[in-house]
Design an enzyme around this catalytic site. Structure first.
Site, PDB file in Angstrom:
ATOM      1  N   SER A   1       0.872  -1.178   0.000  1.00  0.00           N
ATOM      2  CA  SER A   1       0.000   0.000   0.000  1.00  0.00           C
ATOM      3  C   SER A   1       0.905   1.223   0.000  1.00  0.00           C
ATOM      4  O   SER A   1       1.844   1.311   0.802  1.00  0.00           O
ATOM      5  CB  SER A   1      -0.902   0.004   1.237  1.00  0.00           C
ATOM      6  OG  SER A   1      -1.671   1.192   1.281  1.00  0.00           O
TER       7      SER A   1
ATOM      8  N   PHE B   1      -7.484  -0.153 -14.239  1.00  0.00           N
ATOM      9  CA  PHE B   1      -8.488   0.432 -15.124  1.00  0.00           C
ATOM     10  C   PHE B   1      -9.827  -0.264 -14.920  1.00  0.00           C
ATOM     11  O   PHE B   1      -9.913  -1.498 -15.012  1.00  0.00           O
ATOM     12  CB  PHE B   1      -8.039   0.298 -16.586  1.00  0.00           C
ATOM     13  CG  PHE B   1      -8.839   1.130 -17.549  1.00  0.00           C
ATOM     14  CD1 PHE B   1      -8.465   2.427 -17.851  1.00  0.00           C
ATOM     15  CD2 PHE B   1      -9.975   0.616 -18.146  1.00  0.00           C
ATOM     16  CE1 PHE B   1      -9.200   3.200 -18.736  1.00  0.00           C
ATOM     17  CE2 PHE B   1     -10.725   1.382 -19.025  1.00  0.00           C
ATOM     18  CZ  PHE B   1     -10.331   2.679 -19.325  1.00  0.00           C
TER      19      PHE B   1
ATOM     20  N   THR C   1       7.422   4.445 -30.133  1.00  0.00           N
ATOM     21  CA  THR C   1       7.958   5.491 -29.256  1.00  0.00           C
ATOM     22  C   THR C   1       8.956   4.872 -28.294  1.00  0.00           C
ATOM     23  O   THR C   1       8.751   3.765 -27.782  1.00  0.00           O
ATOM     24  CB  THR C   1       6.825   6.194 -28.490  1.00  0.00           C
ATOM     25  OG1 THR C   1       6.028   5.218 -27.792  1.00  0.00           O
ATOM     26  CG2 THR C   1       5.927   6.973 -29.444  1.00  0.00           C
ATOM     27  N   LEU C   2      10.037   5.608 -28.020  1.00  0.00           N
ATOM     28  CA  LEU C   2      11.162   5.102 -27.237  1.00  0.00           C
ATOM     29  C   LEU C   2      11.412   5.918 -25.979  1.00  0.00           C
ATOM     30  O   LEU C   2      12.516   5.937 -25.456  1.00  0.00           O
ATOM     31  CB  LEU C   2      12.429   5.092 -28.106  1.00  0.00           C
ATOM     32  CG  LEU C   2      12.321   4.400 -29.463  1.00  0.00           C
ATOM     33  CD1 LEU C   2      13.592   4.624 -30.279  1.00  0.00           C
ATOM     34  CD2 LEU C   2      12.053   2.903 -29.290  1.00  0.00           C
TER      35      LEU C   2
ATOM     36  N   GLY D   1      13.184   9.120 -27.974  1.00  0.00           N
ATOM     37  CA  GLY D   1      12.470   9.614 -29.141  1.00  0.00           C
ATOM     38  C   GLY D   1      11.565   8.585 -29.775  1.00  0.00           C
ATOM     39  O   GLY D   1      10.759   7.937 -29.102  1.00  0.00           O
TER      40      GLY D   1
ATOM     41  N   ASP E   1      -0.168   9.513 -26.096  1.00  0.00           N
ATOM     42  CA  ASP E   1      -1.363   9.983 -26.809  1.00  0.00           C
ATOM     43  C   ASP E   1      -1.090  11.333 -27.464  1.00  0.00           C
ATOM     44  O   ASP E   1      -1.547  11.593 -28.583  1.00  0.00           O
ATOM     45  CB  ASP E   1      -2.542  10.094 -25.843  1.00  0.00           C
ATOM     46  CG  ASP E   1      -2.888   8.762 -25.190  1.00  0.00           C
ATOM     47  OD1 ASP E   1      -2.609   7.711 -25.791  1.00  0.00           O
ATOM     48  OD2 ASP E   1      -3.421   8.785 -24.069  1.00  0.00           O
TER      49      ASP E   1
END
Length: 326
Positions: A36, A116, A222-223, A227, A256
């Protein structure tokens, strides 16, 4: 270019842990983890990958179509998106479930632990992409993380309708079978992953990188701080460095933001290298703020960011999108 984005719409609950997760892990007790974390901050923000991407596209002058499922609590969020140029006419409202929730804790090394709750997102499979296409046919359908059945349905419908599509399975790769992952990717004009997802996609499908490249148009990976890598079958890979930030406020939604910047440049017919540079600049803007929709895509600042990272010529190349003053 008219872009439809099918994917999750959610509310993000973002927390900051003032330590390192790795310091709390005991190597010989990893089979019995019970932890926790007492966090210092809680930010409640608008999120969901499809909503984040359409928000960014709207800021950059497009009118993207958002395709997803929400609950009756979506009203204020919908107004926000409309105010930022997003077409919400293809959003489905559930009568029984609330809008999805994303809960995420970030430590001081920018590592994240997240959960989620799907909620209304599980009803996205009921959305008929063909109906939206009949009203206003998109030039590209981006299928990103969503209810897995919805991802498969919208990919199949894009193929049946002959609409180019982009595959961005991201977080849902963990839920997909190898056959499902392959179906989502095969025939994609664009494939988006991060570096870990690229490896997971290969593992899930049992394919090599070369096999995957033969089945897609362009693979964009994407890295993080390094980049982005862009690959096409039979062509040399293109590497574009990131727009550097000494301090990261919050990493949530940076990917995103990259996709929004990249696709906005592609929509204007700009070269791949210019699209990647704009994507990196928008991602850096996301990193500067809390939450995936906390940034404003000020075109002058984006031009300045591109100029600082890649040079004056790179900023000029983005002039059609960022303005003549770039």
């Amino acid at each position: 270019m008219h872009i439809a984005v099918s994917g999750s719409i959610a509310t993000d609950h973002l927390m900051a842990f003032p330590g390192r997760f790795t310091d709390q892990l005991i190597p010989d007790q990893l089979a019995h983890v019970s932890l926790s974390f007492l966090v210092d901050d809680l930010e409640v923000r608008r999120g969901g990958v499809a909503a984040n991407i359409t928000y960014g596209l709207g800021l950059l002058g497009l009118t993207p179509l958002l395709v997803g499922s929400v609950g009756p609590d979506f009203g204020e969020y919908e107004v926000w998106l409309k105010e930022h140029g997003v077409d919400t006419s293809a959003v489905r409202e559930s009568h029984t479930a609330q809008t999805a929730r994303f809960l995420c804790i970030t430590d001081e090394d920018s590592n994240q632990i997240a959960a989620f709750y799907a909620g209304a997102m599980s009803e996205a499979r009921e959305i008929d992409l063909a109906l939206s296409a009949a009203r206003d046919r998109p030039d590209l359908v981006l299928v990103c993380a969503n209810d897995p059945a919805a991802m498969l349905r919208h990919t199949r419908q894009a193929k049946e309708l002959g609409i180019p599509f982009a595959a961005d399975p991201s977080q849902q790769l963990a839920r997909l079978t190898g056959e499902e992952a392959a179906e989502l990717v095969d025939g994609a004009t664009w494939l988006f992953t991060n570096e870990y997802e690229a490896a997971l996609l290969a593992e899930r499908t049992g394919r090599t990188r070369e096999d995957i490249l033969k089945r897609v148009g362009t693979w964009v990976t994407t890295l993080g701080r390094r980049g982005v890598r862009i690959e096409r079958d039979g062509e040399p890979e293109l590497l574009v460095g990131a727009v550097r930030r000494d301090r990261i406020t919050d990493p949530t939604g940076a990917g995103d933001g990259f996709r929004a910047g990249f696709l906005a440049a592609v929509a204007r017919g700009l070269p791949l290298i210019a699209a990647a540079r704009l994507g990196c600049a928008v991602a850096a803007s996301v990193l500067d703020t809390v939450g995936p929709q906390g940034y404003e895509a000020d075109r002058g600042r984006l031009a300045e960011s591109v100029r600082g990272a890649y040079g004056a010529r790179a900023a000029e190349q983005l002039g059609p999108l960022l303005g003549q003053g770039a």
